[in-house]
Structure formats: C-alpha cells, structure tokens
Design an enzyme around this catalytic site. Structure first.
Site, PDB file in Angstrom:
ATOM      1  N   LEU A  87       0.824  -1.212   0.000  1.00 22.90           N
ATOM      2  CA  LEU A  87       0.000   0.000   0.000  1.00 22.90           C
ATOM      3  C   LEU A  87       0.859   1.264   0.000  1.00 22.90           C
ATOM      4  O   LEU A  87       2.074   1.195   0.224  1.00 22.90           O
ATOM      5  CB  LEU A  87      -0.926  -0.040   1.221  1.00 22.90           C
ATOM      6  CG  LEU A  87      -1.931  -1.204   1.218  1.00 22.90           C
ATOM      7  CD1 LEU A  87      -2.583  -1.371   2.589  1.00 22.90           C
ATOM      8  CD2 LEU A  87      -2.987  -0.996   0.144  1.00 22.90           C
ATOM      9  N   PRO A  88       0.261   2.436  -0.224  1.00 25.92           N
ATOM     10  CA  PRO A  88       1.059   3.658  -0.401  1.00 25.92           C
ATOM     11  C   PRO A  88       1.854   4.106   0.815  1.00 25.92           C
ATOM     12  O   PRO A  88       2.925   4.674   0.673  1.00 25.92           O
ATOM     13  CB  PRO A  88       0.003   4.713  -0.774  1.00 25.92           C
ATOM     14  CG  PRO A  88      -1.149   3.948  -1.307  1.00 25.92           C
ATOM     15  CD  PRO A  88      -1.158   2.658  -0.558  1.00 25.92           C
TER      16      PRO A  88
ATOM     17  N   LYS B 227      14.876   0.357   4.137  1.00 27.86           N
ATOM     18  CA  LYS B 227      14.275   0.805   2.867  1.00 27.86           C
ATOM     19  C   LYS B 227      14.305   2.326   2.765  1.00 27.86           C
ATOM     20  O   LYS B 227      14.639   2.895   1.710  1.00 27.86           O
ATOM     21  CB  LYS B 227      12.830   0.301   2.763  1.00 27.86           C
ATOM     22  CG  LYS B 227      12.036   0.839   1.555  1.00 27.86           C
ATOM     23  CD  LYS B 227      12.646   0.422   0.233  1.00 27.86           C
ATOM     24  CE  LYS B 227      11.971   1.085  -0.964  1.00 27.86           C
ATOM     25  NZ  LYS B 227      10.594   0.671  -1.177  1.00 27.86           N
TER      26      LYS B 227
ATOM     27  N   LYS C  45       8.125  10.672  -0.009  1.00 30.38           N
ATOM     28  CA  LYS C  45       7.644  10.070   1.246  1.00 30.38           C
ATOM     29  C   LYS C  45       8.747   9.280   1.935  1.00 30.38           C
ATOM     30  O   LYS C  45       8.964   9.398   3.145  1.00 30.38           O
ATOM     31  CB  LYS C  45       6.456   9.164   0.951  1.00 30.38           C
ATOM     32  CG  LYS C  45       5.868   8.493   2.176  1.00 30.38           C
ATOM     33  CD  LYS C  45       5.143   7.204   1.823  1.00 30.38           C
ATOM     34  CE  LYS C  45       6.144   6.130   1.442  1.00 30.38           C
ATOM     35  NZ  LYS C  45       5.510   4.813   1.209  1.00 30.38           N
TER      36      LYS C  45
END
Length: 279
Positions: A55-56, A158, A227
């Site tokens: 998901l985002p 990440k 993000k």
C-alpha cells in the site's frame, strides 16, 4: 502456508500477486479501487495463513490490517511489503501480537520491472523464526532477501536506501545538466562514469532509459520517493541526529513534488532541476 490475502493491487502489487498465484498459492485479493476477488480487506483475510500489504504508506497499512484483524486466525502472519514508518510498524506489531498474529516488515526495491519477473530485493525486519516461516513466499517475489534486524528494521533500511537513491538521482541529473551545457555527448560520458567510482543506479539505468529517451517511466512515483526520504529524515530527527544533506535532499524532492503533476514519475525531478539550473 497455502492461502494468502493480498491487499493492494497497484503497479507493484498486481505483479507480485500474479507471481504468487503462478507459484500455486491460493490468493484472496482486495484493492480499494475495486480490483481483486474479494469485496473487502476483512473478507480477503478470512482463513488466510498470511496477509500481505502493498500500500502507499503506513497509515493505509494500519487501516487495512486493523480492519482485517478480526478475520485473521491465531498464528497468521502479516507481511507489510509497503514503505512504512518503522515506529508505526512496531506499534502495529504490538497490537497484532496481543491477538497472537505475527508481523514482519518486508519492503522491496526494484520497481515494476523486477516485480514482474520476481527478482525484487527484499529487506526484512522481524523475528527470525517468523521470517524463516514465510521465506518460501518471499522467494517467489524476490531474488535478494535479506533479514536486517527486528521488526521495523526492514522499513528503516528501505527508507535509508531510498534516501541514498534520491540523493544519487539529484547528483546524477545535475551532472548530466552540466555535461550537456558544456557540450559533452552524454553517452560516452556515462560509459566513463559507469566504469568509474561515480557509477550508481541513476547513471546506469535512469539517465539512459528515462532521461535521454524522454520516457520518464521508471515505474516509481515522485511522491513515493519524497515520502521515503521523509521517513529517513523523521528517523534521524527522532534519534536527535543532525543530517544537513538529508535535510537538503528532502527539501528538493518536496519542492519538485509541488511543481510537478500529482502522478509524476520520480525521474521527472529532472525537469525541476533543469528549470532550477537556468534561473
């Protein structure tokens, strides 16, 4: 492990889910845009041995997992393969543990091309025993699968990886702009750099495939890069570390996000840098 609930069928998710289906897993899928073979996250989770989220962001993951929780059986494993905030991941893991549901974070790198052929790099955080139990599933999605620490470590790595990628993208694109304005042919310049210490994913792949061709189609959105760099910056802030280059990198990605279309590919930051260079 036979039945997998897969939540999030976007650019990456649909390719990853297809690989699992081809491997023989029973897939129960859902996406908020109406894709999938189930009508809700909770319906997808019923009877599943594992629930994968792609998901985002972490907020979307938390919402989906908490909706699915009443349907998850004790002993099930939640595998968050999104790029999420490490602190939020650990908090969600504690909530799941109270219901005897395990969690690992397993974000990926490699964009849609590696998602399609099942060769993603996967960085995993969580209990080693749980990791070993889901490893056969992850091996259908990636070729480089690395356990990097406890829950939340995968998301931390990440974010740091994407910070390095984001910084390298800025440097690579600026180098290209300088070279072009100096009258250099980019192709032999890239050959020289890629045989030298300046080589990175931007010089190897992004410049020749997306910039020189004008495609701007890496498969990874600019908003997602911004993000992820923001997650790295928040991680540093929480640790009370001064990271001026990280701060500067985030500033440019967020500025480009405001200037470019909402769904811009992350390689389109070249257009922002081109305008910035000519002011």
């Amino acid at each position: 492990m036979k039945t997998i609930a897969f939540i999030g069928l976007g650019v990456m998710g649909k390719l990853m889910a297809a690989n699992l289906a081809r491997a023989g897993y029973l897939l129960q899928t859902f996406d908020v845009n109406g894709k999938g073979n189930r009508r809700s996250t909770r319906e997808a989770a019923w009877g599943a041995d594992a629930l994968i989220t792609m998901l985002p962001d972490g907020d979307a993951v938390r919402e989906a997992v908490l909706e699915a929780l009443p349907a998850l059986k004790p002993g099930a494993v939640v595998i968050d393969m999104s790029s999420s905030d490490p602190a939020g991941t650990r908090a969600l893991g504690r909530a799941l543990s109270a219901r005897k549901v395990a969690m690992i974070d397993a974000p990926v790198s490699g964009a849609r091309f590696k998602a399609k052929d099942g060769t993603l790099a996967i960085m995993v955080g969580g209990d080693k025993k749980v990791f070993k139990g889901v490893l056969p599933v992850l091996q259908k999605l990636g070729s480089e699968i690395l356990h990097v620490g406890p829950l939340g470590a995968g998301h931390a790595v990440k974010a740091l990886n994407n910070y390095l990628g984001a910084a390298g993208t800025l440097a690579g694109f600026e180098a290209l702009l300088i070279a072009q304005n100096f009258g250099l042919d980019p192709k032999p310049m890239l050959e020289a750099i890629n045989a030298s210490t300046g080589r990175n994913s931007t010089t190897v792949r992004k410049i020749p495939q997306d910039i020189l061709t004008g495609r701007f189609a890496s498969g990874f959105k600019l908003a997602l890069m911004a993000k992820d760099v923001g997650i790295a910056a928040e991680l540093a802030r929480g640790l009370k570390l001064r990271t001026p280059f990280l701060k500067e990198t985030l500033k440019h990605w967020r500025a480009a996000q405001k200037k470019l279309p909402r769904d811009a590919d992350h390689t389109e930051i070249y257009k922002y840098l081109e305008k910035l260079a000519r002011r």
